[in-house]
Design an enzyme around this catalytic site. Structure first.
Site, PDB file in Angstrom:
ATOM      1  N   HIS A  43      10.737   4.779 -30.503  1.00 56.00           N
ATOM      2  CA  HIS A  43       9.622   5.219 -29.655  1.00 56.00           C
ATOM      3  C   HIS A  43      10.161   6.064 -28.505  1.00 56.00           C
ATOM      4  CE1 HIS A  43       6.861   1.804 -30.973  1.00 56.00           C
ATOM      5  NE2 HIS A  43       8.042   1.260 -31.248  1.00 56.00           N
ATOM      6  N   GLU A 125      12.748   1.755 -27.541  1.00 54.41           N
ATOM      7  CA  GLU A 125      12.128   2.805 -26.732  1.00 54.41           C
ATOM      8  C   GLU A 125      13.220   3.687 -26.138  1.00 54.41           C
ATOM      9  OE1 GLU A 125       8.924   3.440 -26.125  1.00 54.41           O
ATOM     10  OE2 GLU A 125       7.835   1.588 -26.599  1.00 54.41           O
ATOM     11  N   HIS A 161       7.661   5.839 -34.329  1.00 51.35           N
ATOM     12  CA  HIS A 161       6.302   5.296 -34.190  1.00 51.35           C
ATOM     13  C   HIS A 161       5.314   6.239 -34.869  1.00 51.35           C
ATOM     14  CE1 HIS A 161       3.450   3.026 -31.203  1.00 51.35           C
ATOM     15  NE2 HIS A 161       3.316   2.628 -32.429  1.00 51.35           N
ATOM     16  N   ASP A 171       5.019   9.549 -30.922  1.00 56.23           N
ATOM     17  CA  ASP A 171       6.369   9.428 -30.390  1.00 56.23           C
ATOM     18  C   ASP A 171       7.350   8.989 -31.481  1.00 56.23           C
ATOM     19  OD1 ASP A 171       4.815   6.893 -30.171  1.00 56.23           O
ATOM     20  OD2 ASP A 171       6.649   6.066 -29.328  1.00 56.23           O
TER      21      ASP A 171
HETATM   22 ZN   LIG Z   1       5.599   4.172 -29.496  1.00 50.26          ZN
END
Ligand SMILES: [Zn+2]
Length: 198
Positions: A43, A125, A161, A171
């Site tokens: 992400h 992330e 994602h 993303d």
């Molecule tokens: Zn995401």
């Protein structure tokens, strides 16, 4: 379970990578019985979008974000989300949820015929923005993390994602260089959603 690193002491404890900075989030649950943790979901996030280096991402994942501190945060009010890992622009690694537990990062999603990717994935992330590029230090940190995860879990797929929730999420986006990650990990192209022909 504690897995030894090739050159030293334990690398993991109860799903926590010991070298990462641990910031435990309350936003997690159990994985379904028999879940095979074989998917990494990449992400990107920044809060507010495009601003880097603050502590707002950690605050969001730990339910401590001040919703009134920025107009953008108002739209996130009450959101309970988390990711297993965050890689900052300088490559620093933070962990919020044990990889043995189910973090809340993918939402409604499916990949290779399986729904609810949170069940069997680890969420990573990258501090960034969907249409911007990422830092070399982030690719290095991500590749190293991928290797460490693959020594501890049967990782078979890496997807964005945007791949597991197409049309709903975008993303890490076109600025993320999947080929660079593939090279850095040395893994085969088939393992990466982003290097597959569309
Ligand atoms: Zn995401």
């Amino acid at each position: 379970m504690i897995a030894p690193e090739p050159g030293g002491g334990p690398a993991w404890r109860d799903g926590w990578l010991l070298r990462a900075r641990a910031l435990p989030s309350p936003n997690f649950g159990p994985r379904p019985a028999g879940a095979t943790i074989d998917l990494l979901v990449v992400h990107s996030i920044s809060l507010p979008p495009g601003r880097y280096g603050g502590s707002e991402i950690e605050q969001l994942f730990c339910n401590r974000l001040d919703w009134d501190a920025h107009p953008y945060f108002d739209g996130l009010r009450g959101l309970e989300v988390s990711s297993h890992f965050l890689i900052r622009r300088d490559g620093a690694l933070l962990q919020f949820v044990s990889c043995d537990r189910r973090a809340w990062h993918a939402g409604r999603s499916s990949w290779r015929g399986r729904e609810n990717c949170n069940d069997n994935s680890i969420g990573i992330e990258l501090e960034g923005l969907e249409y911007e590029t990422f830092e070399p230090a982030q690719y290095e940190a991500l590749a190293r993390l991928c290797q460490e995860l693959a020594r501890h879990y049967p990782i078979a797929h890496v997807a964005g994602h945007e791949h597991v929730a197409p049309g709903r999420k975008f993303d890490p986006g076109p600025g993320f260089d999947w080929e660079a990650l593939r090279r850095a990990t040395g893994w085969p192209a088939e393992r990466f959603a982003g290097t597959q022909p569309v």
